[in-house]
Design a protein around this motif. Structure first.
Motif, PDB file in Angstrom:
ATOM      1  N   ALA A   2       0.841  -1.191   0.000  1.00 39.82           N
ATOM      2  CA  ALA A   2       0.000   0.000   0.000  1.00 39.82           C
ATOM      3  C   ALA A   2       0.879   1.245   0.000  1.00 39.82           C
ATOM      4  CB  ALA A   2      -0.909  -0.007   1.226  1.00 39.82           C
ATOM      5  N   LEU A   3       0.291   2.383  -0.252  1.00 35.21           N
ATOM      6  CA  LEU A   3       1.043   3.620  -0.388  1.00 35.21           C
ATOM      7  C   LEU A   3       1.790   3.985   0.895  1.00 35.21           C
ATOM      8  CD1 LEU A   3       1.760   5.918  -2.243  1.00 35.21           C
ATOM      9  CD2 LEU A   3      -0.265   7.119  -1.460  1.00 35.21           C
ATOM     10  N   GLY A   4       1.205   3.778   2.050  1.00 34.62           N
ATOM     11  CA  GLY A   4       1.840   4.136   3.315  1.00 34.62           C
ATOM     12  C   GLY A   4       2.810   3.098   3.828  1.00 34.62           C
ATOM     13  N   ASP A   5       3.029   2.021   3.080  1.00 36.79           N
ATOM     14  CA  ASP A   5       3.887   0.940   3.527  1.00 36.79           C
ATOM     15  C   ASP A   5       5.287   1.021   2.941  1.00 36.79           C
ATOM     16  OD1 ASP A   5       1.779  -0.025   4.951  1.00 36.79           O
ATOM     17  OD2 ASP A   5       1.244  -1.558   3.503  1.00 36.79           O
ATOM     18  N   ARG A   6       5.711   2.193   2.540  1.00 35.29           N
ATOM     19  CA  ARG A   6       7.043   2.354   1.968  1.00 35.29           C
ATOM     20  C   ARG A   6       8.099   2.302   3.058  1.00 35.29           C
ATOM     21  NH1 ARG A   6       7.467   7.525  -1.222  1.00 35.29           N
ATOM     22  NH2 ARG A   6       9.567   6.737  -1.264  1.00 35.29           N
ATOM     23  N   HIS A   7       9.253   1.750   2.708  1.00 32.58           N
ATOM     24  CA  HIS A   7      10.377   1.732   3.643  1.00 32.58           C
ATOM     25  C   HIS A   7      11.015   3.117   3.658  1.00 32.58           C
ATOM     26  CE1 HIS A   7      14.068   0.474   5.633  1.00 32.58           C
ATOM     27  NE2 HIS A   7      13.423  -0.624   5.971  1.00 32.58           N
ATOM     28  N   GLN A   8      11.490   3.548   4.808  1.00 32.95           N
ATOM     29  CA  GLN A   8      12.015   4.909   4.939  1.00 32.95           C
ATOM     30  C   GLN A   8      13.397   5.083   4.311  1.00 32.95           C
ATOM     31  OE1 GLN A   8      11.137   2.895   7.412  1.00 32.95           O
ATOM     32  NE2 GLN A   8      12.678   2.782   8.987  1.00 32.95           N
ATOM     33  N   LYS A   9      14.104   3.994   4.025  1.00 28.37           N
ATOM     34  CA  LYS A   9      15.429   4.082   3.400  1.00 28.37           C
ATOM     35  C   LYS A   9      15.312   3.824   1.902  1.00 28.37           C
ATOM     36  CE  LYS A   9      17.298   4.625   7.408  1.00 28.37           C
ATOM     37  NZ  LYS A   9      17.822   5.881   7.831  1.00 28.37           N
ATOM     38  N   LYS A  10      15.881   4.717   1.095  1.00 26.88           N
ATOM     39  CA  LYS A  10      15.722   4.646  -0.359  1.00 26.88           C
ATOM     40  C   LYS A  10      16.296   3.368  -0.954  1.00 26.88           C
ATOM     41  CE  LYS A  10      15.817   9.622  -1.033  1.00 26.88           C
ATOM     42  NZ  LYS A  10      16.548  10.734  -1.638  1.00 26.88           N
ATOM     43  N   ASP A  11      17.479   2.936  -0.487  1.00 26.20           N
ATOM     44  CA  ASP A  11      18.110   1.728  -1.019  1.00 26.20           C
ATOM     45  C   ASP A  11      17.247   0.501  -0.777  1.00 26.20           C
ATOM     46  OD1 ASP A  11      20.240   3.311  -1.689  1.00 26.20           O
ATOM     47  OD2 ASP A  11      21.528   2.623  -0.042  1.00 26.20           O
ATOM     48  N   VAL A  12      16.709   0.407   0.420  1.00 26.74           N
ATOM     49  CA  VAL A  12      15.892  -0.752   0.787  1.00 26.74           C
ATOM     50  C   VAL A  12      14.569  -0.712   0.033  1.00 26.74           C
ATOM     51  CG1 VAL A  12      14.794  -1.969   2.704  1.00 26.74           C
ATOM     52  CG2 VAL A  12      17.014  -0.874   3.040  1.00 26.74           C
ATOM     53  N   GLU A  13      13.973   0.461  -0.100  1.00 22.83           N
ATOM     54  CA  GLU A  13      12.709   0.591  -0.840  1.00 22.83           C
ATOM     55  C   GLU A  13      12.886   0.179  -2.297  1.00 22.83           C
ATOM     56  OE1 GLU A  13       8.801   1.305  -1.864  1.00 22.83           O
ATOM     57  OE2 GLU A  13       9.697   1.107   0.116  1.00 22.83           O
ATOM     58  N   ALA A  14      14.018   0.553  -2.891  1.00 21.31           N
ATOM     59  CA  ALA A  14      14.281   0.160  -4.278  1.00 21.31           C
ATOM     60  C   ALA A  14      14.425  -1.354  -4.395  1.00 21.31           C
ATOM     61  CB  ALA A  14      15.539   0.857  -4.784  1.00 21.31           C
ATOM     62  N   ALA A  15      15.082  -1.986  -3.424  1.00 24.88           N
ATOM     63  CA  ALA A  15      15.228  -3.446  -3.432  1.00 24.88           C
ATOM     64  C   ALA A  15      13.872  -4.126  -3.250  1.00 24.88           C
ATOM     65  CB  ALA A  15      16.198  -3.885  -2.341  1.00 24.88           C
ATOM     66  N   LEU A  16      13.004  -3.554  -2.434  1.00 26.37           N
ATOM     67  CA  LEU A  16      11.673  -4.126  -2.236  1.00 26.37           C
ATOM     68  C   LEU A  16      10.844  -4.030  -3.515  1.00 26.37           C
ATOM     69  CD1 LEU A  16      10.881  -2.779   1.329  1.00 26.37           C
ATOM     70  CD2 LEU A  16      11.416  -5.131   0.698  1.00 26.37           C
ATOM     71  N   LYS A  17      11.002  -2.941  -4.248  1.00 24.56           N
ATOM     72  CA  LYS A  17      10.297  -2.804  -5.528  1.00 24.56           C
ATOM     73  C   LYS A  17      10.807  -3.824  -6.542  1.00 24.56           C
ATOM     74  CE  LYS A  17       8.825   1.937  -5.084  1.00 24.56           C
ATOM     75  NZ  LYS A  17       8.826   3.285  -5.621  1.00 24.56           N
ATOM     76  N   ARG A  18      12.124  -4.086  -6.527  1.00 26.44           N
ATOM     77  CA  ARG A  18      12.683  -5.117  -7.414  1.00 26.44           C
ATOM     78  C   ARG A  18      12.143  -6.490  -7.043  1.00 26.44           C
ATOM     79  NH1 ARG A  18      17.313  -1.819  -6.758  1.00 26.44           N
ATOM     80  NH2 ARG A  18      18.170  -3.157  -5.128  1.00 26.44           N
ATOM     81  N   ALA A  19      11.944  -6.739  -5.747  1.00 24.81           N
ATOM     82  CA  ALA A  19      11.400  -8.018  -5.297  1.00 24.81           C
ATOM     83  C   ALA A  19       9.972  -8.196  -5.802  1.00 24.81           C
ATOM     84  CB  ALA A  19      11.441  -8.109  -3.776  1.00 24.81           C
ATOM     85  N   GLU A  20       9.165  -7.149  -5.712  1.00 27.76           N
ATOM     86  CA  GLU A  20       7.790  -7.222  -6.217  1.00 27.76           C
ATOM     87  C   GLU A  20       7.773  -7.429  -7.724  1.00 27.76           C
ATOM     88  OE1 GLU A  20       5.940  -3.646  -4.710  1.00 27.76           O
ATOM     89  OE2 GLU A  20       4.826  -4.863  -3.269  1.00 27.76           O
ATOM     90  N   ALA A  21       8.686  -6.771  -8.430  1.00 25.98           N
ATOM     91  CA  ALA A  21       8.755  -6.922  -9.885  1.00 25.98           C
ATOM     92  C   ALA A  21       9.165  -8.341 -10.276  1.00 25.98           C
ATOM     93  CB  ALA A  21       9.728  -5.912 -10.473  1.00 25.98           C
ATOM     94  N   ALA A  22       9.927  -9.013  -9.409  1.00 30.30           N
ATOM     95  CA  ALA A  22      10.359 -10.383  -9.673  1.00 30.30           C
ATOM     96  C   ALA A  22       9.277 -11.398  -9.317  1.00 30.30           C
ATOM     97  CB  ALA A  22      11.635 -10.691  -8.892  1.00 30.30           C
ATOM     98  N   GLY A  23       8.155 -10.939  -8.764  1.00 30.05           N
ATOM     99  CA  GLY A  23       7.049 -11.825  -8.442  1.00 30.05           C
ATOM    100  C   GLY A  23       7.015 -12.303  -7.009  1.00 30.05           C
TER     101      GLY A  23
END
Length: 74
Positions: A2-23
């Motif tokens: 959800a929109l409010g569930d973003r990680h506060q650290k940019k590096d970690v948030e980018a890795a989490l987005k890559r994880a979602e993109a990988a399924g």
């Protein structure tokens, strides 16, 4: 996530987005030290994601390694 569930650290948030993109499934938990998990549903393995890691680059690398190991499962 959800929109409010973003990680506060940019590096970690980018890795989490890559994880979602990988399924992989990313879940957010409102615990103090643990931010949530990255879950591979087919093999039922998970990787803990911390809220305040000592080194954000290392935390992002751990998530990326989990993605690489479980990319074929999703």
């Amino acid at each position: 996530m959800a929109l409010g569930d973003r990680h506060q650290k940019k590096d970690v948030e980018a890795a989490l987005k890559r994880a979602e993109a990988a399924g992989l499934k990313v879940t957010h938990d409102r615990n103090r030290h643990r931010w949530g998990w990255v879950i591979c549903c087919p093999c039922n393995k998970s990787q803990t994601v911390y809220s305040t890691p000592r080194n954000t680059g290392d935390e992002a690398n751990r998530i990326d390694l989990f993605i690489a190991n479980h990319r074929g499962h999703a």
